[in-house]
Write an enzyme that holds these catalytic residues in place. Structure first.
Site, PDB file in Angstrom:
ATOM      1  N   LYS A   1       0.828  -1.207   0.000  1.00 48.51           N
ATOM      2  CA  LYS A   1       0.000   0.000   0.000  1.00 48.51           C
ATOM      3  C   LYS A   1       0.860   1.254   0.000  1.00 48.51           C
ATOM      4  O   LYS A   1       0.615   2.203  -0.757  1.00 48.51           O
ATOM      5  CB  LYS A   1      -0.930   0.006   1.206  1.00 48.51           C
ATOM      6  CG  LYS A   1      -1.822   1.246   1.264  1.00 48.51           C
ATOM      7  CD  LYS A   1      -2.687   1.259   2.511  1.00 48.51           C
ATOM      8  CE  LYS A   1      -3.487   2.554   2.604  1.00 48.51           C
ATOM      9  NZ  LYS A   1      -4.286   2.623   3.851  1.00 48.51           N
TER      10      LYS A   1
ATOM     11  N   HIS B   1     -11.461   0.628   2.680  1.00 45.64           N
ATOM     12  CA  HIS B   1     -12.733   0.813   1.974  1.00 45.64           C
ATOM     13  C   HIS B   1     -12.705   0.113   0.616  1.00 45.64           C
ATOM     14  O   HIS B   1     -13.634  -0.612   0.250  1.00 45.64           O
ATOM     15  CB  HIS B   1     -13.027   2.301   1.784  1.00 45.64           C
ATOM     16  CG  HIS B   1     -13.161   3.068   3.056  1.00 45.64           C
ATOM     17  ND1 HIS B   1     -14.212   2.893   3.934  1.00 45.64           N
ATOM     18  CD2 HIS B   1     -12.365   4.012   3.617  1.00 45.64           C
ATOM     19  CE1 HIS B   1     -14.069   3.708   4.960  1.00 45.64           C
ATOM     20  NE2 HIS B   1     -12.953   4.388   4.801  1.00 45.64           N
TER      21      HIS B   1
END
Length: 236
Positions: A139, A160
């Site tokens: 990430k 999300h």
């Protein structure tokens, strides 16, 4: 060595494109980049954001910039001075140690405190270099390349994005966030630009924030309901 990503069927990629197009229509693509930091500043920002609300990590980043005139000054500061500046972050003490270590290691490897050279590497080479440092995963490496002024073709996956992708059936429910980066990135059409890849992350993230909530998602007003096995099962 990173495990080989599974092959992508034409049907799955077509579903991804349909989802992307509907969400883009709903949220307005192309989506403007939210800032334009140099790669090193973006790396610092990404490290502070781990498991921290955006408002809190943004405040920590601004305080760090206000307290220290350069990243070299942060590198040379004490861990306690750094910790005090980033106190609004979760685990500020641990992040202060890690941040100082990474800034020192970059200087040792490169002879200067800059990672602008990543612009000359392929995306995968750049990500592998970043991920060679403890505490930098998929990430963070994707965020540095995609969100900084390098504007490279890399796909970050936040919580999300990850939740929405699972519910839509793009990835199995058992896929953790870290391996999801490679699986979801493999589904993207090879001809997509960096902007389209950025848009894909942003619209899935926005959908998770505004409709596909962790608890009580608003499936009845979801623009991708017809493509979502989770929503269809939930609504019966």
């Amino acid at each position: 060595m990173r495990s080989k990503t599974p092959s992508v069927t034409p049907e799955l990629q077509q579903k991804l494109i349909q989802i992307h197009d509907r969400l883009c229509e709903a949220y307005g693509c192309p989506i403007p980049y939210f800032h334009s930091l140099d790669p090193l500043s973006e790396l610092v920002s990404a490290l502070l954001s781990h498991r921290t609300k955006n408002a809190d990590s943004d405040r920590a980043f601004k305080r760090l910039k206000a307290k220290f005139s350069t990243w070299e000054a942060v590198r040379d500061a004490s861990e306690k001075e750094i910790e005090d500046a980033i106190a609004s972050c979760t685990w500020a003490d641990q992040k202060a140690i890690r941040l100082k270590q990474i800034l020192q290691q970059i200087t040792e490897q490169r002879g200067e405190l800059s990672i602008d050279f990543l612009a000359d590497l392929s995306v995968e080479e750049a990500r592998n270099w970043l991920e060679s440092f403890p505490g930098i995963g998929r990430k963070t490496s994707a965020a540095v390349l995609a969100f900084s002024n390098l504007r490279r073709r890399a796909l970050p996956v936040d919580s999300h994005h990850h939740r929405v992708a699972i519910r839509l059936g793009l990835i199995p429910e058992t896929t953790a966030v870290a391996p999801a980066h490679d699986v979801l990135e493999a589904q993207l059409p090879s001809e997509w630009t960096a902007q389209q890849v950025y848009d894909n992350h942003e619209v899935l993230m926005l959908h998770g924030q505004r409709c596909c909530f962790y608890r009580n998602p608003n499936c009845d007003r979801c623009v991708v309901l017809s493509l979502c096995p989770y929503g269809q099962a939930r609504l019966g």
